[in-house]
Scaffold this active site. Structure first.
Site, mmCIF file in Angstrom:
data_model
loop_
_atom_site.group_PDB
_atom_site.id
_atom_site.type_symbol
_atom_site.label_atom_id
_atom_site.label_comp_id
_atom_site.label_asym_id
_atom_site.label_seq_id
_atom_site.Cartn_x
_atom_site.Cartn_y
_atom_site.Cartn_z
ATOM 1 N N LYS A 1 20.922 16.357 5.370
ATOM 2 C CA LYS A 1 21.883 15.765 6.293
ATOM 3 C C LYS A 1 22.221 14.333 5.879
ATOM 4 O O LYS A 1 23.387 13.909 5.952
ATOM 5 C CB LYS A 1 21.335 15.818 7.715
ATOM 6 C CG LYS A 1 21.275 17.246 8.264
ATOM 7 C CD LYS A 1 20.352 17.380 9.461
ATOM 8 C CE LYS A 1 20.228 18.842 9.881
ATOM 9 N NZ LYS A 1 19.207 19.066 10.929
ATOM 10 N N ASP B 1 24.539 16.764 18.045
ATOM 11 C CA ASP B 1 23.956 18.075 17.725
ATOM 12 C C ASP B 1 24.068 19.040 18.900
ATOM 13 O O ASP B 1 23.602 20.178 18.830
ATOM 14 C CB ASP B 1 22.486 17.904 17.316
ATOM 15 C CG ASP B 1 21.954 19.070 16.506
ATOM 16 O OD1 ASP B 1 22.767 19.777 15.868
ATOM 17 O OD2 ASP B 1 20.725 19.293 16.499
ATOM 18 N N GLN C 1 15.189 16.183 15.054
ATOM 19 C CA GLN C 1 14.999 17.364 14.211
ATOM 20 C C GLN C 1 14.106 18.380 14.919
ATOM 21 O O GLN C 1 13.012 18.068 15.360
ATOM 22 C CB GLN C 1 14.387 16.962 12.867
ATOM 23 C CG GLN C 1 14.166 18.115 11.911
ATOM 24 C CD GLN C 1 15.460 18.808 11.498
ATOM 25 O OE1 GLN C 1 16.460 18.167 11.240
ATOM 26 N NE2 GLN C 1 15.431 20.134 11.449
#
Length: 283
Positions: free
Chosen positions: A54, A121, A98
């Site tokens: 990323k 996200d 994450q």
């Protein structure tokens, strides 16, 4: 004739577009750079690899990324404190925690601490609710990436019978809602579904999001179906057994190279969108 839904190629195309967009944005705002911040808890090698990928994607399009690394022994309060600092940091436009975090960390509590304006996200309950209602929100990156992939190949899901296998709050559930919002008729299946094979045989579009390698047998899938495999496991194996799908199905994602690159591309695009929102309000 099957269409290979090449997420790697589509993501590369989108990256070129994003690079141009970022450059134009910097030219307008005095060189300020969109920044994605990632919190990595623990030392899981797969998670570390994803975070690195990323960061590399950010740099390729001219954006910046920062990584906050916390030990595997970090508490929920430690993670919340890191999120609080990033929420308050005006230079940070997107925050990614994450997944997965260690079992002793309250992941949902941490997800919901992320500011809605920085939830690139699509993991917060607030963001999920807005997305479900069809209101403006950053969608969960993987299902949003799948929708972008389908759109690129001009695959219209309206009216189609869709089956999503897996009900994760960051993949299966938002995927089902995004398809429903696009006018598909959706069945959300899971580990307690009776006669899963029969449900899949009826599907014109199948999304494998159960997190188990080769869990969905290829001979369960009807000819002409659109097959989206959102799984990825050691050895490049997905959730759907691939044997014989190409050639008899309408469209198939490869593993790897299908859904994964679109997830990262979507995350970058949504971080850029978050930065644009901020700068549009202060200009």
């Amino acid at each position: 004739m099957s269409i290979l839904l090449d997420g790697k190629a589509v993501a590369a195309l989108h990256e070129r577009e994003l690079s141009e967009h970022v450059a134009a944005l910097k030219a307008r705002n005095g060189g300020q750079t969109p920044i994605l911040a990632t919190i990595l808890v623990g030392d899981d090698p797969s998670s570390a690899t994803y975070v690195s990928m990323k960061g590399s994607a950010c740099r390729r399009v001219g954006m910046d990324s920062i990584v906050i690394k916390l030990s595997a022994s970090a508490t929920t309060d430690d993670v919340l404190s890191a999120i609080n600092r990033l929420n308050a940091n005006q230079a940070v436009h997107g925050i990614l925690l994450q997944h997965p975090v260690p079992a002793h960390v309250d992941e949902r509590l941490c997800f919901d601490r992320i500011s809605i304006s920085k939830d690139v996200d699509g993991v917060t309950s607030h963001g999920f609710g807005l997305m479900a209602l069809g209101e403006p929100a950053f969608g969960s990156a993987t299902p949003a990436g799948i929708m972008r992939l389908l759109a690129h190949y001009k695959i219209d899901v309206s009216g189609k019978r869709a089956v999503v296998v897996g009900r994760s709050p960051i993949l299966g559930k938002p995927m089902a809602l995004m398809l429903s919002n696009a006018n598909a008729t959706v069945t959300l299946c899971h580990s307690k579904t009776s006669n899963l094979e029969a449900e899949i045989r009826r599907a014109q579009l199948i999304v494998g999001a159960v997190g188990k390698p080769n869990f969905i047998r290829s001979d369960w899938i009807s000819d002409g179906a659109i097959v989206i495999d959102a799984g990825y496991h050691t050895g490049g194996i997905g959730d759907i057994h691939p044997d014989g799908l190409m050639g008899r199905c309408a469209a198939v994602t490869p593993v790897p190279g299908g859904v994964g690159p679109m997830t990262i591309s979507t995350l970058i695009a949504q971080t850029l969108g978050a930065a644009e929102r901020v700068w549009s309000t202060i200009q």
